[in-house]
Design an enzyme around this catalytic site. Structure first.
Site, PDB file in Angstrom:
ATOM      1  N   ILE A 104       0.818  -1.219   0.000  1.00  0.00           N
ATOM      2  CA  ILE A 104       0.000   0.000   0.000  1.00  0.00           C
ATOM      3  C   ILE A 104       0.853   1.270   0.000  1.00  0.00           C
ATOM      4  O   ILE A 104       0.359   2.344  -0.305  1.00  0.00           O
ATOM      5  CB  ILE A 104      -0.965   0.018   1.196  1.00  0.00           C
ATOM      6  CG1 ILE A 104      -0.216   0.052   2.518  1.00  0.00           C
ATOM      7  CG2 ILE A 104      -1.893  -1.212   1.132  1.00  0.00           C
ATOM      8  CD1 ILE A 104      -1.102   0.255   3.738  1.00  0.00           C
ATOM      9  N   LYS A 105       2.130   1.160   0.402  1.00  0.00           N
ATOM     10  CA  LYS A 105       3.094   2.274   0.380  1.00  0.00           C
ATOM     11  C   LYS A 105       2.518   3.558   0.960  1.00  0.00           C
ATOM     12  O   LYS A 105       2.685   4.642   0.391  1.00  0.00           O
ATOM     13  CB  LYS A 105       3.623   2.505  -1.031  1.00  0.00           C
ATOM     14  CG  LYS A 105       4.448   1.350  -1.580  1.00  0.00           C
ATOM     15  CD  LYS A 105       5.082   1.704  -2.914  1.00  0.00           C
ATOM     16  CE  LYS A 105       5.946   0.574  -3.426  1.00  0.00           C
ATOM     17  NZ  LYS A 105       5.160  -0.585  -3.879  1.00  0.00           N
ATOM     18  N   ARG A 106       1.868   3.463   2.106  1.00  0.00           N
ATOM     19  CA  ARG A 106       1.295   4.648   2.723  1.00  0.00           C
ATOM     20  C   ARG A 106       2.382   5.457   3.427  1.00  0.00           C
ATOM     21  O   ARG A 106       3.395   4.926   3.873  1.00  0.00           O
ATOM     22  CB  ARG A 106       0.206   4.252   3.725  1.00  0.00           C
ATOM     23  CG  ARG A 106      -0.994   3.560   3.100  1.00  0.00           C
ATOM     24  CD  ARG A 106      -1.700   4.481   2.103  1.00  0.00           C
ATOM     25  NE  ARG A 106      -2.999   3.950   1.729  1.00  0.00           N
ATOM     26  CZ  ARG A 106      -3.306   3.427   0.549  1.00  0.00           C
ATOM     27  NH1 ARG A 106      -2.372   3.337  -0.379  1.00  0.00           N
ATOM     28  NH2 ARG A 106      -4.527   2.998   0.284  1.00  0.00           N
TER      29      ARG A 106
END
Length: 309
Positions: A104-106
């Site tokens: 998700i690379k938040r």
């Protein structure tokens, strides 16, 4: 959860993760046709097609692998129906006892970061009840905002016994524009790696931290350095296969115990039937091609690690 991941790797002898990153162009025509007949050429039809595609691949490879990594952007592009397909994929993979790494690379701060962490790893309170949202086992996190962006995820990981993979040295060609910049004579990725190791000190499993790192297979020399900087962090290694990484490049990502890294391949596996060496399977047997690609990847990495002993 890091203990489960390690146990699954030891059981399968396969330190690999299959990236479930479906583009509609990867989905064979017969699956698209069925989905569109039921839902029309709509977002719902596209979501149904990628869900059925994922399901058939998982059915053919789940016994060979410890984990999967669905990339949420490939689902978000189809709006709410796509997110529903993402959730169905997560739940189905967990029903097959696979570890699920939500890619998700938040990266945000404060309550926003906490909401991301709760939504993907924790439980949200609704009145007197609590509900797991997407309920992945690990997620990927961008550390660009520093501790303010990472700590909310670490806090949820402690509570839920789940894990993180923090971007340190990514596999893409332009990663060096920022990640390789020198600060006091050292590349930024080394400083981020040191911070990952510190974040992980309070989230230890038996031998490895719940806080891991993302380091691309396309940068084996940097991987060798980062392995030493983060001895207790598991490394998620993208860039194998389609991006050019191969088994021989990966030896230094592992520790002497044969653990410490898990290698991702996405389109090299899920779209294997489009490759010349697997063309004999054809579109109708795309999932059998995926299984063959998984077996080849396991053999390639296993051979490389054996030679390195």
């Amino acid at each position: 959860m890091i203990q489960k991941l390690i146990q699954k790797i030891q059981k399968t002898h396969a330190p690999i993760v299959v990236g479930l990153d479906p583009m509609l162009s990867y989905v064979p025509a017969h699956i698209q046709k069925r989905a569109f007949e039921e839902h029309g050429e709509t977002l719902e039809g596209a979501a149904e097609a990628i869900w059925q595609y994922n399901k058939e691949i998982v059915d053919h490879v789940y016994d060979l692998i410890p984990a999967v990594k669905p990339q949420i952007a490939m689902y978000e592009q189809f709006g709410i129906p796509g997110l529903m397909a993402f959730k169905k994929t997560v739940d189905y993979c967990k029903s097959k006892d696979l570890v699920v790494i939500g890619d998700i690379k938040r990266g945000d701060i404060g309550s926003t970061s906490a909401a991301y962490a709760v939504g993907h790893l924790g439980k949200v309170k609704v009145g007197n009840n609590s509900f797991a949202g997407f309920d992945e086992d690990f997620v990927t996190v961008n550390p660009y905002l520093g501790t303010d962006g990472v700590k909310p995820f670490v806090d949820v990981c402690k509570e839920e016994k789940k894990g993180l993979f923090i971007l340190v040295k990514t596999s893409n060609p332009s990663s060096g524009e920022f990640q390789d910049r020198l600060i006091d004579g050292r590349p930024l990725y080394e400083l981020v790696g040191e911070q990952v190791a510190k974040w992980g000190e309070d989230c230890m499993g038996d031998d490895y931290s719940y806080v891991g790192a993302v380091v691309g297979a396309t940068y084996p020399e940097q991987g060798k350095v980062l392995r030493q900087i983060m001895p207790k962090s598991f490394i998620l290694v993208p860039g194998y296969g389609a991006q050019g990484g191969k088994g021989a490049d990966l030896v230094h990502f592992f520790n002497e115990d044969g653990l410490g890294a898990i290698v991702n391949s996405s389109r090299g596996i899920i779209a294997a039937y489009k490759q010349e060496q697997y063309a004999k399977y054809g579109e109708e047997h795309f999932a059998e091609a995926s299984r063959a690609a998984v077996e080849a990847m396991i053999a390639d990495i296993g051979t490389a690690l054996e030679r390195a002993k």
